[in-house]
Write a protein that holds these residues in place. Structure first.
Motif, PDB file in Angstrom:
ATOM      1  N   SER A 209       0.871  -1.177   0.000  1.00  0.00           N
ATOM      2  CA  SER A 209       0.000   0.000   0.000  1.00  0.00           C
ATOM      3  C   SER A 209       0.902   1.218   0.000  1.00  0.00           C
ATOM      4  O   SER A 209       1.961   1.212   0.615  1.00  0.00           O
ATOM      5  CB  SER A 209      -0.917   0.005   1.229  1.00  0.00           C
ATOM      6  N   ASP A 266      -3.805  -2.581   3.151  1.00  0.00           N
ATOM      7  CA  ASP A 266      -4.693  -3.212   2.171  1.00  0.00           C
ATOM      8  C   ASP A 266      -5.754  -4.080   2.849  1.00  0.00           C
ATOM      9  O   ASP A 266      -6.908  -3.709   2.969  1.00  0.00           O
ATOM     10  CB  ASP A 266      -3.837  -4.054   1.208  1.00  0.00           C
ATOM     11  N   TYR A 295      -4.406 -13.172  -5.720  1.00  0.00           N
ATOM     12  CA  TYR A 295      -4.740 -11.772  -5.443  1.00  0.00           C
ATOM     13  C   TYR A 295      -3.613 -10.838  -5.867  1.00  0.00           C
ATOM     14  O   TYR A 295      -3.844  -9.829  -6.550  1.00  0.00           O
ATOM     15  CB  TYR A 295      -5.040 -11.575  -3.954  1.00  0.00           C
ATOM     16  N   TYR A 296      -2.385 -11.165  -5.479  1.00  0.00           N
ATOM     17  CA  TYR A 296      -1.282 -10.260  -5.791  1.00  0.00           C
ATOM     18  C   TYR A 296      -0.991 -10.203  -7.289  1.00  0.00           C
ATOM     19  O   TYR A 296      -0.632  -9.148  -7.818  1.00  0.00           O
ATOM     20  CB  TYR A 296      -0.043 -10.638  -4.980  1.00  0.00           C
ATOM     21  N   TYR A 298      -3.297 -10.417  -9.458  1.00  0.00           N
ATOM     22  CA  TYR A 298      -4.443  -9.653  -9.965  1.00  0.00           C
ATOM     23  C   TYR A 298      -4.223  -8.148  -9.823  1.00  0.00           C
ATOM     24  O   TYR A 298      -4.631  -7.373 -10.690  1.00  0.00           O
ATOM     25  CB  TYR A 298      -5.704 -10.078  -9.210  1.00  0.00           C
ATOM     26  N   ILE A 299      -3.578  -7.725  -8.739  1.00  0.00           N
ATOM     27  CA  ILE A 299      -3.406  -6.277  -8.504  1.00  0.00           C
ATOM     28  C   ILE A 299      -2.005  -5.783  -8.863  1.00  0.00           C
ATOM     29  O   ILE A 299      -1.726  -4.591  -8.744  1.00  0.00           O
ATOM     30  CB  ILE A 299      -3.707  -5.914  -7.036  1.00  0.00           C
ATOM     31  N   ASP A 302      -1.219  -2.574 -10.784  1.00  0.00           N
ATOM     32  CA  ASP A 302      -1.597  -1.313 -10.136  1.00  0.00           C
ATOM     33  C   ASP A 302      -0.579  -0.850  -9.098  1.00  0.00           C
ATOM     34  O   ASP A 302      -0.627   0.303  -8.655  1.00  0.00           O
ATOM     35  CB  ASP A 302      -2.974  -1.464  -9.482  1.00  0.00           C
ATOM     36  N   ASN A 369     -10.574  -0.234   0.779  1.00  0.00           N
ATOM     37  CA  ASN A 369     -10.036   0.642  -0.267  1.00  0.00           C
ATOM     38  C   ASN A 369      -8.627   1.141   0.002  1.00  0.00           C
ATOM     39  O   ASN A 369      -8.208   2.153  -0.542  1.00  0.00           O
ATOM     40  CB  ASN A 369     -10.972   1.834  -0.494  1.00  0.00           C
ATOM     41  N   TYR A 372      -3.829  -1.100  -3.658  1.00  0.00           N
ATOM     42  CA  TYR A 372      -3.551  -0.512  -4.968  1.00  0.00           C
ATOM     43  C   TYR A 372      -4.742  -0.559  -5.909  1.00  0.00           C
ATOM     44  O   TYR A 372      -4.778   0.152  -6.907  1.00  0.00           O
ATOM     45  CB  TYR A 372      -2.365  -1.224  -5.620  1.00  0.00           C
ATOM     46  N   LYS A 373      -5.717  -1.417  -5.613  1.00  0.00           N
ATOM     47  CA  LYS A 373      -6.881  -1.556  -6.479  1.00  0.00           C
ATOM     48  C   LYS A 373      -8.103  -1.818  -5.611  1.00  0.00           C
ATOM     49  O   LYS A 373      -8.065  -2.685  -4.743  1.00  0.00           O
ATOM     50  CB  LYS A 373      -6.680  -2.710  -7.459  1.00  0.00           C
ATOM     51  N   LEU A 375     -11.445  -3.474  -5.287  1.00  0.00           N
ATOM     52  CA  LEU A 375     -12.091  -4.580  -5.984  1.00  0.00           C
ATOM     53  C   LEU A 375     -13.602  -4.402  -6.057  1.00  0.00           C
ATOM     54  O   LEU A 375     -14.209  -3.713  -5.246  1.00  0.00           O
ATOM     55  CB  LEU A 375     -11.789  -5.891  -5.264  1.00  0.00           C
ATOM     56  N   ASP A 379     -14.540  -8.838  -9.288  1.00  0.00           N
ATOM     57  CA  ASP A 379     -13.090  -9.038  -9.120  1.00  0.00           C
ATOM     58  C   ASP A 379     -12.827 -10.149  -8.104  1.00  0.00           C
ATOM     59  O   ASP A 379     -11.962 -11.002  -8.315  1.00  0.00           O
ATOM     60  CB  ASP A 379     -12.417  -7.746  -8.638  1.00  0.00           C
TER      61      ASP A 379
END
Length: 388
Positions: A209, A266, A295-296, A298-299, A302, A369, A372-373, A375, A379
Protein backbone atom coordinates in the motif's frame (compact mmCIF):
# COMPACT_ATOMS: atom_id res chain seq x y z
CA UNK A 1 6.13 9.23 5.36
CA UNK A 2 2.66 10.51 4.60
CA UNK A 3 -0.14 11.71 6.87
CA UNK A 4 -0.38 12.41 10.58
CA UNK A 5 -0.62 9.74 13.24
CA UNK A 6 -0.20 8.97 16.91
CA UNK A 7 1.29 5.79 18.32
CA UNK A 8 0.79 4.03 21.63
CA UNK A 9 0.87 0.36 22.58
CA UNK A 10 -0.07 -0.30 26.21
CA UNK A 11 0.60 -4.07 26.24
CA UNK A 12 3.51 -5.16 28.42
CA UNK A 13 5.40 -8.15 27.00
CA UNK A 14 7.44 -10.74 28.85
CA UNK A 15 9.60 -12.76 26.46
CA UNK A 16 11.81 -15.81 26.90
CA UNK A 17 12.14 -19.25 28.46
CA UNK A 18 11.31 -18.01 31.98
CA UNK A 19 8.64 -15.51 30.96
CA UNK A 20 5.78 -17.39 32.65
CA UNK A 21 7.36 -16.52 36.01
CA UNK A 22 6.29 -12.92 35.41
CA UNK A 23 2.65 -13.93 35.68
CA UNK A 24 3.33 -13.63 39.42
CA UNK A 25 4.04 -9.91 38.90
CA UNK A 26 0.87 -9.27 36.93
CA UNK A 27 -1.78 -11.21 38.83
CA UNK A 28 -1.70 -9.08 42.02
CA UNK A 29 -2.84 -6.10 39.91
CA UNK A 30 -6.28 -7.64 39.42
CA UNK A 31 -9.12 -8.95 41.57
CA UNK A 32 -9.53 -12.50 42.81
CA UNK A 33 -11.76 -13.87 40.03
CA UNK A 34 -9.96 -15.04 36.90
CA UNK A 35 -11.56 -16.59 33.83
CA UNK A 36 -9.16 -19.04 32.18
CA UNK A 37 -9.90 -19.36 28.45
CA UNK A 38 -8.23 -22.06 26.40
CA UNK A 39 -8.84 -24.36 23.45
CA UNK A 40 -9.22 -28.07 22.91
CA UNK A 41 -7.04 -29.34 25.71
CA UNK A 42 -3.54 -29.39 24.20
CA UNK A 43 -2.30 -27.21 27.06
CA UNK A 44 -3.22 -30.02 29.44
CA UNK A 45 -1.22 -32.54 27.43
CA UNK A 46 1.92 -30.39 27.19
CA UNK A 47 1.89 -29.27 30.84
CA UNK A 48 1.26 -25.55 30.30
CA UNK A 49 -2.16 -25.78 31.96
CA UNK A 50 -0.69 -27.20 35.17
CA UNK A 51 1.97 -24.49 35.30
CA UNK A 52 -0.60 -21.71 34.85
CA UNK A 53 -3.03 -23.19 37.38
CA UNK A 54 -0.25 -23.53 39.95
CA UNK A 55 0.62 -19.84 39.60
CA UNK A 56 -3.04 -18.79 39.75
CA UNK A 57 -3.61 -20.81 42.93
CA UNK A 58 -0.40 -19.51 44.50
CA UNK A 59 -1.72 -15.99 43.95
CA UNK A 60 -5.01 -16.79 45.66
CA UNK A 61 -7.18 -16.56 42.57
CA UNK A 62 -10.60 -18.10 42.07
CA UNK A 63 -10.38 -19.76 38.66
CA UNK A 64 -13.40 -20.10 36.37
CA UNK A 65 -12.51 -22.21 33.38
CA UNK A 66 -13.77 -21.55 29.85
CA UNK A 67 -12.38 -24.38 27.69
CA UNK A 68 -13.24 -25.31 24.13
CA UNK A 69 -12.32 -22.10 22.32
CA UNK A 70 -12.27 -23.21 18.69
CA UNK A 71 -9.85 -22.08 15.93
CA UNK A 72 -12.57 -19.81 14.49
CA UNK A 73 -14.43 -18.67 17.65
CA UNK A 74 -18.17 -18.53 17.08
CA UNK A 75 -20.75 -16.06 18.26
CA UNK A 76 -22.39 -18.85 20.26
CA UNK A 77 -19.12 -19.45 22.10
CA UNK A 78 -18.85 -15.69 22.69
CA UNK A 79 -22.27 -15.67 24.38
CA UNK A 80 -21.18 -18.62 26.53
CA UNK A 81 -18.01 -16.81 27.63
CA UNK A 82 -19.95 -13.65 28.42
CA UNK A 83 -22.22 -15.61 30.75
CA UNK A 84 -19.25 -17.13 32.61
CA UNK A 85 -17.55 -13.74 32.98
CA UNK A 86 -20.63 -11.88 34.09
CA UNK A 87 -22.06 -14.45 36.48
CA UNK A 88 -18.73 -14.87 38.27
CA UNK A 89 -17.83 -11.17 38.42
CA UNK A 90 -14.58 -11.90 36.60
CA UNK A 91 -11.76 -9.38 37.15
CA UNK A 92 -9.32 -10.74 34.56
CA UNK A 93 -9.62 -12.95 31.49
CA UNK A 94 -6.46 -14.99 31.01
CA UNK A 95 -6.20 -16.43 27.49
CA UNK A 96 -3.83 -19.40 27.23
CA UNK A 97 -3.44 -20.45 23.61
CA UNK A 98 -3.00 -18.99 20.17
CA UNK A 99 -4.50 -16.05 18.36
CA UNK A 100 -8.04 -17.41 18.31
CA UNK A 101 -8.07 -17.71 22.09
CA UNK A 102 -6.66 -14.21 22.48
CA UNK A 103 -9.20 -12.82 19.98
CA UNK A 104 -11.99 -14.59 21.84
CA UNK A 105 -10.84 -13.23 25.21
CA UNK A 106 -10.90 -9.68 23.87
CA UNK A 107 -14.34 -10.22 22.36
CA UNK A 108 -15.65 -11.44 25.73
CA UNK A 109 -13.93 -8.55 27.50
CA UNK A 110 -15.98 -5.96 25.57
CA UNK A 111 -19.16 -8.03 25.29
CA UNK A 112 -19.79 -9.36 28.81
CA UNK A 113 -21.36 -6.11 29.98
CA UNK A 114 -22.73 -4.96 26.64
CA UNK A 115 -26.42 -4.07 27.09
CA UNK A 116 -27.36 -5.28 23.61
CA UNK A 117 -26.33 -8.11 21.29
CA UNK A 118 -22.53 -7.73 20.94
CA UNK A 119 -22.58 -9.34 17.49
CA UNK A 120 -24.95 -6.65 16.26
CA UNK A 121 -23.16 -3.82 18.04
CA UNK A 122 -19.51 -4.64 17.51
CA UNK A 123 -19.44 -6.85 14.43
CA UNK A 124 -22.27 -5.63 12.21
CA UNK A 125 -22.51 -1.96 13.19
CA UNK A 126 -18.80 -1.74 14.17
CA UNK A 127 -19.50 0.58 17.09
CA UNK A 128 -17.00 1.59 19.76
CA UNK A 129 -17.05 0.19 23.27
CA UNK A 130 -19.08 2.26 25.73
CA UNK A 131 -19.47 -0.25 28.54
CA UNK A 132 -17.28 -1.91 31.17
CA UNK A 133 -14.26 -3.76 29.72
CA UNK A 134 -12.75 -6.74 31.53
CA UNK A 135 -8.92 -6.70 31.40
CA UNK A 136 -7.23 -9.43 29.34
CA UNK A 137 -3.86 -11.15 29.74
CA UNK A 138 -2.34 -13.64 27.29
CA UNK A 139 -0.06 -16.65 27.62
CA UNK A 140 0.82 -17.38 23.99
CA UNK A 141 1.23 -20.96 22.76
CA UNK A 142 0.98 -20.43 18.98
CA UNK A 143 2.34 -17.59 16.87
CA UNK A 144 0.80 -15.97 13.82
CA UNK A 145 -1.93 -13.49 14.62
CA UNK A 146 -0.13 -10.87 16.69
CA UNK A 147 -3.30 -10.80 18.80
CA UNK A 148 -1.19 -10.68 21.95
CA UNK A 149 -0.35 -7.02 21.31
CA UNK A 150 -3.29 -5.51 19.43
CA UNK A 151 -7.01 -4.83 19.73
CA UNK A 152 -8.23 -7.22 17.04
CA UNK A 153 -10.96 -9.75 17.79
CA UNK A 154 -12.34 -11.96 15.01
CA UNK A 155 -15.64 -13.79 15.53
CA UNK A 156 -17.52 -16.15 13.20
CA UNK A 157 -21.28 -16.42 12.80
CA UNK A 158 -21.84 -19.85 11.21
CA UNK A 159 -25.55 -19.22 10.66
CA UNK A 160 -25.03 -16.12 8.53
CA UNK A 161 -21.69 -17.41 7.17
CA UNK A 162 -19.84 -14.27 8.24
CA UNK A 163 -16.40 -14.06 9.81
CA UNK A 164 -15.72 -10.51 10.95
CA UNK A 165 -12.84 -8.84 12.71
CA UNK A 166 -13.28 -5.74 14.83
CA UNK A 167 -10.09 -3.85 15.60
CA UNK A 168 -10.78 -2.17 18.92
CA UNK A 169 -8.79 0.67 20.44
CA UNK A 170 -5.89 0.47 22.85
CA UNK A 171 -8.29 0.22 25.82
CA UNK A 172 -8.99 -3.36 24.65
CA UNK A 173 -5.36 -4.38 24.03
CA UNK A 174 -4.17 -7.14 26.38
CA UNK A 175 -2.70 -5.62 29.52
CA UNK A 176 0.17 -8.08 29.38
CA UNK A 177 1.37 -10.97 27.23
CA UNK A 178 3.75 -13.82 28.06
CA UNK A 179 5.77 -15.19 25.16
CA UNK A 180 7.82 -18.34 25.72
CA UNK A 181 9.01 -19.74 22.36
CA UNK A 182 9.24 -23.24 23.87
CA UNK A 183 5.47 -23.23 24.38
CA UNK A 184 5.13 -23.38 20.58
CA UNK A 185 7.25 -26.52 20.08
CA UNK A 186 4.48 -29.12 20.32
CA UNK A 187 2.22 -27.50 17.74
CA UNK A 188 1.41 -29.83 14.79
CA UNK A 189 3.24 -28.92 11.59
CA UNK A 190 0.05 -27.94 9.74
CA UNK A 191 -0.89 -25.40 12.42
CA UNK A 192 2.71 -24.22 12.71
CA UNK A 193 3.11 -23.46 9.01
CA UNK A 194 -0.34 -21.88 8.84
CA UNK A 195 0.81 -19.50 11.55
CA UNK A 196 4.01 -18.78 9.63
CA UNK A 197 2.05 -17.68 6.58
CA UNK A 198 -0.36 -15.66 8.69
CA UNK A 199 2.65 -13.64 9.85
CA UNK A 200 3.83 -13.12 6.28
CA UNK A 201 0.37 -12.09 5.19
CA UNK A 202 0.06 -9.52 7.97
CA UNK A 203 3.25 -7.89 6.78
CA UNK A 204 2.29 -7.98 3.10
CA UNK A 205 -1.14 -6.50 3.78
CA UNK A 206 0.58 -3.39 5.14
CA UNK A 207 3.56 -3.40 2.77
CA UNK A 208 1.55 -3.42 -0.46
CA UNK A 209 0.00 0.00 0.00
CA UNK A 210 1.27 3.47 -0.77
CA UNK A 211 4.16 4.54 -2.97
CA UNK A 212 6.02 6.99 -0.73
CA UNK A 213 9.46 6.45 0.82
CA UNK A 214 8.18 5.03 4.09
CA UNK A 215 10.26 3.88 7.06
CA UNK A 216 7.64 1.21 7.77
CA UNK A 217 8.42 -0.46 4.43
CA UNK A 218 12.10 -0.82 5.32
CA UNK A 219 11.15 -2.36 8.67
CA UNK A 220 8.78 -4.78 6.96
CA UNK A 221 11.40 -5.88 4.46
CA UNK A 222 13.68 -6.76 7.37
CA UNK A 223 10.89 -8.62 9.16
CA UNK A 224 10.14 -10.60 6.00
CA UNK A 225 13.78 -11.58 5.52
CA UNK A 226 14.01 -12.74 9.13
CA UNK A 227 10.73 -14.66 8.82
CA UNK A 228 11.73 -16.45 5.62
CA UNK A 229 15.11 -17.42 7.07
CA UNK A 230 13.78 -18.63 10.42
CA UNK A 231 10.72 -20.49 9.11
CA UNK A 232 12.89 -22.54 6.77
CA UNK A 233 14.91 -23.64 9.79
CA UNK A 234 11.83 -24.30 11.93
CA UNK A 235 10.16 -26.48 9.31
CA UNK A 236 13.16 -28.83 9.33
CA UNK A 237 13.79 -28.51 13.09
CA UNK A 238 10.71 -27.33 15.04
CA UNK A 239 12.70 -27.30 18.31
CA UNK A 240 15.31 -24.81 17.12
CA UNK A 241 14.94 -22.18 19.86
CA UNK A 242 16.63 -19.38 17.96
CA UNK A 243 14.41 -19.83 14.92
CA UNK A 244 11.20 -20.16 16.95
CA UNK A 245 12.07 -17.15 19.12
CA UNK A 246 12.73 -14.98 16.07
CA UNK A 247 9.46 -16.10 14.48
CA UNK A 248 7.54 -15.36 17.68
CA UNK A 249 9.01 -11.87 17.92
CA UNK A 250 8.42 -11.17 14.21
CA UNK A 251 4.77 -12.23 14.58
CA UNK A 252 4.25 -9.70 17.34
CA UNK A 253 5.85 -6.82 15.44
CA UNK A 254 4.00 -7.72 12.26
CA UNK A 255 0.68 -6.71 13.79
CA UNK A 256 1.19 -4.62 16.91
CA UNK A 257 0.23 -1.50 14.88
CA UNK A 258 3.78 -0.10 14.52
CA UNK A 259 4.44 -0.82 10.84
CA UNK A 260 0.97 0.39 9.85
CA UNK A 261 1.90 3.95 10.77
CA UNK A 262 2.05 6.23 7.74
CA UNK A 263 0.45 3.50 5.62
CA UNK A 264 -3.00 3.13 4.06
CA UNK A 265 -2.80 -0.72 4.35
CA UNK A 266 -4.69 -3.21 2.17
CA UNK A 267 -6.21 -6.23 4.04
CA UNK A 268 -8.13 -7.65 1.07
CA UNK A 269 -6.37 -11.02 1.34
CA UNK A 270 -7.70 -11.23 4.89
CA UNK A 271 -11.20 -10.16 3.85
CA UNK A 272 -11.32 -12.88 1.18
CA UNK A 273 -9.67 -15.44 3.47
CA UNK A 274 -12.09 -14.72 6.31
CA UNK A 275 -15.06 -15.15 3.96
CA UNK A 276 -13.60 -18.51 2.91
CA UNK A 277 -13.19 -19.45 6.58
CA UNK A 278 -16.83 -18.63 7.31
CA UNK A 279 -17.90 -21.10 4.62
CA UNK A 280 -15.40 -23.88 5.32
CA UNK A 281 -14.09 -23.41 8.90
CA UNK A 282 -10.63 -23.88 7.34
CA UNK A 283 -7.49 -22.89 9.23
CA UNK A 284 -7.05 -19.13 8.92
CA UNK A 285 -3.44 -19.06 7.71
CA UNK A 286 -4.22 -21.61 5.01
CA UNK A 287 -7.14 -19.56 3.67
CA UNK A 288 -4.68 -16.69 3.30
CA UNK A 289 -2.02 -18.76 1.55
CA UNK A 290 -4.58 -20.17 -0.90
CA UNK A 291 -5.71 -16.75 -2.13
CA UNK A 292 -2.55 -14.64 -1.77
CA UNK A 293 -0.74 -15.32 -5.03
CA UNK A 294 -3.88 -15.03 -7.21
CA UNK A 295 -4.74 -11.77 -5.44
CA UNK A 296 -1.28 -10.26 -5.79
CA UNK A 297 -1.02 -11.25 -9.44
CA UNK A 298 -4.44 -9.65 -9.96
CA UNK A 299 -3.41 -6.28 -8.50
CA UNK A 300 0.29 -6.33 -9.45
CA UNK A 301 -0.02 -3.94 -12.40
CA UNK A 302 -1.60 -1.31 -10.14
CA UNK A 303 1.37 -1.38 -7.75
CA UNK A 304 4.09 -2.52 -10.12
CA UNK A 305 7.00 -0.51 -8.70
CA UNK A 306 6.31 -1.82 -5.18
CA UNK A 307 6.16 -5.40 -6.41
CA UNK A 308 9.50 -4.82 -8.16
CA UNK A 309 10.96 -3.50 -4.90
CA UNK A 310 9.55 -6.52 -3.05
CA UNK A 311 11.23 -8.87 -5.51
CA UNK A 312 14.60 -7.14 -5.24
CA UNK A 313 14.76 -6.34 -1.52
CA UNK A 314 13.05 -9.42 -0.05
CA UNK A 315 13.70 -12.18 -2.59
CA UNK A 316 16.99 -10.78 -3.96
CA UNK A 317 15.90 -10.89 -7.59
CA UNK A 318 18.57 -9.47 -9.93
CA UNK A 319 16.87 -6.79 -12.08
CA UNK A 320 19.62 -6.60 -14.69
CA UNK A 321 18.28 -6.90 -18.24
CA UNK A 322 14.68 -7.37 -17.07
CA UNK A 323 11.59 -5.21 -17.35
CA UNK A 324 9.87 -3.91 -14.23
CA UNK A 325 7.09 -6.45 -14.72
CA UNK A 326 9.50 -9.34 -15.23
CA UNK A 327 11.25 -8.53 -11.95
CA UNK A 328 7.92 -8.24 -10.14
CA UNK A 329 6.71 -11.56 -11.51
CA UNK A 330 9.94 -13.28 -10.56
CA UNK A 331 9.47 -12.07 -7.00
CA UNK A 332 6.03 -13.66 -6.81
CA UNK A 333 7.42 -16.84 -8.36
CA UNK A 334 10.04 -17.03 -5.60
CA UNK A 335 7.35 -16.44 -3.01
CA UNK A 336 5.41 -19.34 -4.56
CA UNK A 337 8.47 -21.60 -4.29
CA UNK A 338 8.90 -20.64 -0.65
CA UNK A 339 5.23 -21.36 0.13
CA UNK A 340 5.53 -24.82 -1.42
CA UNK A 341 8.75 -25.39 0.52
CA UNK A 342 7.17 -24.76 3.92
CA UNK A 343 4.02 -26.65 2.97
CA UNK A 344 1.07 -24.26 3.06
CA UNK A 345 -2.17 -24.61 1.09
CA UNK A 346 -1.74 -23.46 -2.50
CA UNK A 347 -5.38 -23.51 -3.62
CA UNK A 348 -8.88 -23.33 -2.20
CA UNK A 349 -9.87 -26.79 -3.40
CA UNK A 350 -7.56 -28.21 -0.73
CA UNK A 351 -9.67 -26.42 1.88
CA UNK A 352 -13.01 -27.76 0.71
CA UNK A 353 -14.14 -24.82 -1.41
CA UNK A 354 -16.34 -25.73 -4.37
CA UNK A 355 -17.25 -23.72 -7.46
CA UNK A 356 -20.78 -23.45 -6.11
CA UNK A 357 -19.51 -21.60 -3.01
CA UNK A 358 -17.77 -18.85 -4.97
CA UNK A 359 -20.75 -16.45 -5.39
CA UNK A 360 -21.56 -16.68 -1.68
CA UNK A 361 -17.95 -16.20 -0.60
CA UNK A 362 -17.60 -13.19 -2.92
CA UNK A 363 -20.78 -11.66 -1.55
CA UNK A 364 -19.58 -12.19 2.05
CA UNK A 365 -16.23 -10.49 1.34
CA UNK A 366 -15.90 -6.99 2.77
CA UNK A 367 -14.41 -4.58 0.22
CA UNK A 368 -11.73 -2.22 1.57
CA UNK A 369 -10.04 0.64 -0.27
CA UNK A 370 -6.53 0.92 1.19
CA UNK A 371 -4.64 -1.12 -1.39
CA UNK A 372 -3.55 -0.51 -4.97
CA UNK A 373 -6.88 -1.56 -6.48
CA UNK A 374 -10.41 -1.30 -5.11
CA UNK A 375 -12.09 -4.58 -5.98
CA UNK A 376 -15.63 -5.21 -7.12
CA UNK A 377 -17.60 -8.32 -6.27
CA UNK A 378 -16.82 -9.56 -9.78
CA UNK A 379 -13.09 -9.04 -9.12
CA UNK A 380 -13.37 -11.14 -5.97
CA UNK A 381 -15.11 -13.90 -7.93
CA UNK A 382 -12.32 -13.83 -10.51
CA UNK A 383 -9.65 -14.10 -7.79
CA UNK A 384 -11.50 -16.94 -6.12
CA UNK A 385 -11.73 -18.84 -9.42
CA UNK A 386 -8.00 -18.35 -9.96
CA UNK A 387 -7.42 -19.64 -6.43
CA UNK A 388 -9.12 -22.97 -7.11
Amino acid sequence: MLGNFSYSNPTKLYFGENSLDYLNEELPKYGKNVMLAYGGGSIKKNGIYDQVIEILRANGKNVFEDPGVMPNPTVEKLYEGCKIARSNDVNLILAVGGGSTADYAKAVSVSAYCEEDPWEKYYLRMEDVDNQIIPVGVVLTMVGTGSEMNGGAVITNPESKLKIGHVFGENVFPKFAILNPKFTYTLPKYQMTAGFFDIMSHILEQYFSGGDDNTSDYIMEGLLQSLIHSTRIAVSNPNDYEARSNIMWTATWALNTLVAKGKSTDWMVHMIGQAVGAYTDATHGMTLSAVSLPYYRYIMQDGLQKFRRFAMNVWKVNPEGKTVREVAEEGLDRMKDYMKEIGVAMNLSELGVTQEMIPGIAKATFILNGGYKVLTEQDVKAILKQSM
